[in-house]
Design a protein around this motif. Structure first.
Motif, short mmCIF file in Angstrom:
data_model
loop_
_atom_site.label_atom_id
_atom_site.label_comp_id
_atom_site.label_asym_id
_atom_site.label_seq_id
_atom_site.Cartn_x
_atom_site.Cartn_y
_atom_site.Cartn_z
N GLN A 167 0.83 -1.20 0.00
CA GLN A 167 0.00 0.00 0.00
C GLN A 167 0.86 1.26 0.00
OE1 GLN A 167 -1.94 -1.02 3.75
NE2 GLN A 167 -3.89 -1.23 2.67
N VAL A 168 0.44 2.24 -0.77
CA VAL A 168 1.06 3.57 -0.78
C VAL A 168 -0.05 4.58 -0.58
CG1 VAL A 168 2.50 5.20 -2.04
CG2 VAL A 168 2.82 2.74 -2.40
N LEU A 169 0.11 5.46 0.44
CA LEU A 169 -0.93 6.44 0.74
C LEU A 169 -0.37 7.85 0.62
CD1 LEU A 169 -1.35 4.02 3.28
CD2 LEU A 169 -3.54 5.20 3.08
N LEU A 170 -1.14 8.70 -0.02
CA LEU A 170 -0.84 10.13 -0.07
C LEU A 170 -1.79 10.82 0.90
CD1 LEU A 170 -0.40 10.82 -3.89
CD2 LEU A 170 1.26 9.97 -2.24
N HIS A 171 -1.22 11.44 1.94
CA HIS A 171 -2.04 12.03 3.00
C HIS A 171 -2.27 13.51 2.72
CE1 HIS A 171 -2.69 12.57 7.62
NE2 HIS A 171 -3.80 12.74 6.93
N TYR A 172 -3.53 13.89 2.57
CA TYR A 172 -3.94 15.28 2.39
C TYR A 172 -4.57 15.73 3.71
CZ TYR A 172 -3.20 14.37 -2.57
OH TYR A 172 -2.65 14.03 -3.79
N ARG A 173 -3.77 16.32 4.57
CA ARG A 173 -4.21 16.57 5.94
C ARG A 173 -5.35 17.56 6.02
NH1 ARG A 173 1.97 16.87 8.42
NH2 ARG A 173 2.38 14.63 8.23
N ALA A 174 -5.30 18.63 5.23
CA ALA A 174 -6.36 19.64 5.30
C ALA A 174 -7.70 19.08 4.84
CB ALA A 174 -5.98 20.85 4.44
N ASP A 175 -7.67 18.07 3.99
CA ASP A 175 -8.91 17.44 3.50
C ASP A 175 -9.36 16.28 4.37
OD1 ASP A 175 -8.93 19.19 1.38
OD2 ASP A 175 -7.89 17.83 0.03
N HIS A 176 -8.56 15.92 5.39
CA HIS A 176 -8.88 14.82 6.31
C HIS A 176 -9.05 13.50 5.57
CE1 HIS A 176 -9.49 18.17 8.97
NE2 HIS A 176 -10.59 18.55 8.36
N ARG A 177 -8.17 13.24 4.63
CA ARG A 177 -8.27 11.99 3.90
C ARG A 177 -6.94 11.63 3.25
NH1 ARG A 177 -11.81 13.20 -1.59
NH2 ARG A 177 -10.57 14.93 -2.41
N ALA A 178 -6.87 10.39 2.76
CA ALA A 178 -5.67 9.90 2.09
C ALA A 178 -6.08 9.13 0.85
CB ALA A 178 -4.85 9.01 3.01
N ALA A 179 -5.27 9.26 -0.19
CA ALA A 179 -5.48 8.51 -1.43
C ALA A 179 -4.65 7.24 -1.37
CB ALA A 179 -5.09 9.35 -2.64
N LEU A 180 -5.32 6.10 -1.53
CA LEU A 180 -4.65 4.81 -1.45
C LEU A 180 -4.28 4.32 -2.84
CD1 LEU A 180 -3.78 2.26 0.12
CD2 LEU A 180 -6.13 1.43 -0.13
N PHE A 181 -3.00 3.95 -3.00
CA PHE A 181 -2.48 3.43 -4.26
C PHE A 181 -1.87 2.05 -4.02
CE2 PHE A 181 -2.56 7.95 -4.72
CZ PHE A 181 -2.78 8.21 -6.06
N THR A 182 -1.78 1.26 -5.08
CA THR A 182 -1.03 0.02 -5.02
C THR A 182 0.46 0.35 -5.12
OG1 THR A 182 -0.92 -0.35 -7.41
CG2 THR A 182 -2.90 -1.11 -6.27
N ASN A 183 1.31 -0.65 -4.89
CA ASN A 183 2.75 -0.39 -5.03
C ASN A 183 3.19 -0.30 -6.48
OD1 ASN A 183 2.43 -3.07 -5.62
ND2 ASN A 183 3.93 -3.81 -4.14
N TYR A 184 2.22 -0.31 -7.41
CA TYR A 184 2.51 -0.03 -8.81
C TYR A 184 2.05 1.38 -9.20
CZ TYR A 184 3.26 -5.05 -9.07
OH TYR A 184 3.72 -6.33 -8.86
N GLY A 185 1.59 2.14 -8.20
CA GLY A 185 1.17 3.51 -8.47
C GLY A 185 -0.23 3.63 -9.04
N ARG A 186 -1.06 2.59 -8.86
CA ARG A 186 -2.43 2.64 -9.37
C ARG A 186 -3.38 3.05 -8.24
NH1 ARG A 186 -6.60 -0.92 -9.40
NH2 ARG A 186 -5.26 -2.60 -8.60
N PHE A 187 -4.18 4.08 -8.49
CA PHE A 187 -5.12 4.57 -7.49
C PHE A 187 -6.22 3.55 -7.24
CE2 PHE A 187 -9.15 6.84 -6.61
CZ PHE A 187 -8.83 7.35 -5.35
N GLU A 188 -6.56 3.35 -5.93
CA GLU A 188 -7.63 2.43 -5.58
C GLU A 188 -8.84 3.15 -4.99
OE1 GLU A 188 -6.14 -0.80 -3.14
OE2 GLU A 188 -5.75 -1.95 -4.97
N ARG A 189 -8.62 3.96 -3.95
CA ARG A 189 -9.77 4.62 -3.32
C ARG A 189 -9.30 5.69 -2.36
NH1 ARG A 189 -9.00 -0.12 -0.41
NH2 ARG A 189 -8.92 0.10 1.86
#
Length: 263
Positions: A167-189
């Motif tokens: 799992q790779v997560l990009l954390h957007y703190r001001a939006d109170h959420r994170a974008a979850l990606f696979t370890n191939y850089g594909r967005f999941e949810r």
């Protein structure tokens, strides 16, 4: 699941004192072996030498304080200095092994944050084209995501990258959420979190704290539990790192740490 059931029980007062750095602490970190690293107010990164009384330490006066300290691999500690684009790799004694100027890497123009990939490569977020990019051991871009402004409607860069195995997560703190990606850089949810004022990542757990409460999210089970924040006498400034059975708490003024467990 058992971990989060434990969160519903009162926090015990039992604590284990760990070694203390000799300077006030700005941030601290925990590697997979349970070893602590302290980023001091004078911008030194220090950790204890288990074979003696002296400490290992690293400091580069030309760069100042690192924006990212990644201790996911204790034999290859990674520091990132965003303003200078410098990526520095340290060994287990915090001696410099190598450094890479990300501004010199082809296909990377504005690196803003980094994280150690699960295969010991490096994830970089490039503000120039809003893509998540994977650097191999030679410093070349081998994978990249789509333009996240188009794919997930990201209008600001992420504040941090978290990695937990696949799992790779990009954390957007001001939006109170994170974008979850696979370890191939594909967005999941998207994953939504309760509001928080400060955060600590210790895979697979993300801890968020606000004035009156705190929560811990488990990246494996995708579950989170919010709890009232324990009252601390006086105006003690603290930092917390989530652990499997509680959290590690640091008094930043004294450098004293203690393990707080959930019974």
């Amino acid at each position: 699941m058992r971990y989060f059931l434990l969160l519903t029980i009162l926090i015990s007062a039992c604590a284990t004192t760990r070694s203390q750095p000799g300077n006030s602490v700005d941030r601290f970190f925990l590697d997979p072996t349970g070893k602590t690293y302290f980023l001091l107010a004078d911008e030194r990164l220090v950790t204890d030498n288990p074979l003696g009384q002296n400490r290992f330490e690293f400091f580069d006066s030309s760069l100042g304080s690192p924006d990212v300290v990644d201790v996911a691999n204790p034999f290859s500690v990674m520091l990132f200095y965003a303003d200078y684009g410098q990526l520095i790799i340290l060994d287990r004694t915090l001696s410099e092994r190598s450094r890479l100027d990300l501004f010199s890497v082809e296909d990377i123009l504005e690196p803003s944050t980094v994280a150690r990939a699960s295969d010991n490569k490096v994830w970089v977020f490039d503000n120039w084209d809003y893509r998540l990019k994977l650097l191999d051991h030679s410093g070349k871009v081998r994978q990249r995501s789509n333009d996240l402004r188009l794919e997930i409607r990201a209008v600001i860069p992420p504040d941090a990258i978290y990695v937990n195995r696949g799992q790779v997560l990009l954390h957007y703190r001001a939006d109170h959420r994170a974008a979850l990606f696979t370890n191939y850089g594909r967005f999941e949810r998207w994953i939504t979190f309760p509001p928080a004022e400060d955060f600590a990542w210790n895979p697979p757990y993300l801890l968020g704290r606000s004035k009156d409460s705190f929560w811990i999210w488990d990246a494996v089970t995708n579950q989170q539990k919010e709890q009232p924040r324990p009252q601390v006498p006086g105006e003690v400034k603290e930092q917390w790192i989530p652990m499997a059975e509680g959290y590690l708490r640091l008094n930043t003024a004294t450098g004293k740490t203690e393990e707080v467990k959930f019974n």
